[in-house]
Design an enzyme around this catalytic site. Sequence first.
Site, mmCIF file in Angstrom:
data_model
loop_
_atom_site.group_PDB
_atom_site.id
_atom_site.type_symbol
_atom_site.label_atom_id
_atom_site.label_comp_id
_atom_site.label_asym_id
_atom_site.label_seq_id
_atom_site.Cartn_x
_atom_site.Cartn_y
_atom_site.Cartn_z
ATOM 1 N N HIS A 28 1.163 0.446 -2.812
ATOM 2 C CA HIS A 28 -0.241 0.038 -2.979
ATOM 3 C C HIS A 28 -0.953 1.101 -3.796
ATOM 4 C CE1 HIS A 28 -4.120 -1.571 -0.794
ATOM 5 N NE2 HIS A 28 -4.371 -1.230 -2.059
ATOM 6 N N HIS A 30 -3.352 1.060 -7.445
ATOM 7 C CA HIS A 30 -3.944 0.346 -8.595
ATOM 8 C C HIS A 30 -3.872 1.306 -9.776
ATOM 9 C CE1 HIS A 30 -5.847 -2.719 -5.940
ATOM 10 N NE2 HIS A 30 -5.773 -1.710 -5.082
ATOM 11 N N HIS A 208 -4.823 -8.236 -0.793
ATOM 12 C CA HIS A 208 -5.704 -7.391 0.017
ATOM 13 C C HIS A 208 -6.376 -8.294 1.057
ATOM 14 C CE1 HIS A 208 -5.137 -4.523 -3.163
ATOM 15 N NE2 HIS A 208 -6.081 -3.703 -2.755
ATOM 16 N N GLU A 211 -9.482 -5.303 4.812
ATOM 17 C CA GLU A 211 -9.947 -3.943 4.452
ATOM 18 C C GLU A 211 -11.402 -3.863 4.925
ATOM 19 O OE1 GLU A 211 -10.262 -3.279 0.217
ATOM 20 O OE2 GLU A 211 -10.484 -1.102 0.421
ATOM 21 N N ASP A 290 -6.291 4.238 -4.895
ATOM 22 C CA ASP A 290 -6.911 4.650 -6.173
ATOM 23 C C ASP A 290 -7.008 6.176 -6.157
ATOM 24 O OD1 ASP A 290 -7.860 1.928 -7.312
ATOM 25 O OD2 ASP A 290 -8.507 1.917 -5.218
#
Length: 351
Positions: A28, A30, A208, A211, A290
């Site tokens: 996971h 991005h 996703h 979250e 990220d």
Amino acid sequence: MTLPIDFPHISRPHLLHLLRAAPKAELHIHIEGSLEPELIFELARRNGVALPYASVDALRKAYAFTNLQSFLDVYYAGASVLITEDDFDAMAWAYFRRAAHDNVVHAEVFFDPQTHTARGIDVGVVIRGLDRAARRAEAELGLSVRLILCFLRHLSESDALATLEAALPYRDKFIGVGLDSSEMGHPPEKFERVFARAREAGLRLVAHAGEEGPPAYIRSALDVLHVERIDHGVRCLEDPALVARLASERVPLTVCPLSNVKLCVFDGLDQHNIPALLAADLCVTINSDDPAYFGGYVNDNFVQLFESLPQLTARDAYVLMRNSFDAAFVDDEDKALWTEELDSVFAANEP
Ligand code: ADE
Ligand code: ZN
């Protein structure tokens, strides 16, 4: 090799070393979220793109997020500097080098084509640039890499369908599709047809869910989209029947601890629900989401999490890394090879 289940030979300082040294998969990440401020400014200058920030420091100061949307606004502004195939290659290569340094042996990398096609960049430019870096990482770093195309859920399903059709000529360069961006108000059901189309094309499916959104979004990602993994999923604990299902079906959750704190899902790492997710026997993995925006790559996530939660054990560390291989979209031989490497690192005595 038979490992002692509780690893009594591993001291706490040695465990913190093992978190960094052990082989792991990252599932996971991005790629646009790996763009460091220095590279954002370099690409902005090279491509003549004006940024709403005066300097690297001013941009870093904007990384004080209050929720997912406040982050996404800055993240999409950062991605606006990516124009050429070389830019996508440079961004991904920087991440692969960083991942190899963290002993990541396999990375499944999300990319957001609509962030770029909306600015007039051809999807082929995006995919060819990322693929070039991926092949180089495999050749020069020994890193196994797969790409996963994500649809932006704040846009329409017809936009997602058009994006998938435009990307299908590059079908050999990505293995699956995912769903990201603003979760609240954009339930998985909105994307039922595009996920069905991706399934027909033989693509792997993730989304996703849970979250910021409710457990119901995790259920509909499973039941309506037929995803094989849930990205984040931390809100599942609000629904005990869902937890039982995730455990019995062994649905992987790709959890991102530093992201969850930066986006105010939890008040601190010491408040994270990872211990409860592990206690519920869920297939949890640790990931960076990220990393350029959330203060750390995958090893930082592991180390800071274990430092903040002293109840996490060597067995938990082993399980988290083992889960990352079990949950990966690769064949069983690769999983067995990486698991053997993991076992030998955990079996070794302290130097
Ligand atoms: N895009 C990049 N990071 C994301 C996240 N954490 N949640 C949803 N969409 C994203
Ligand atoms: Zn994410």
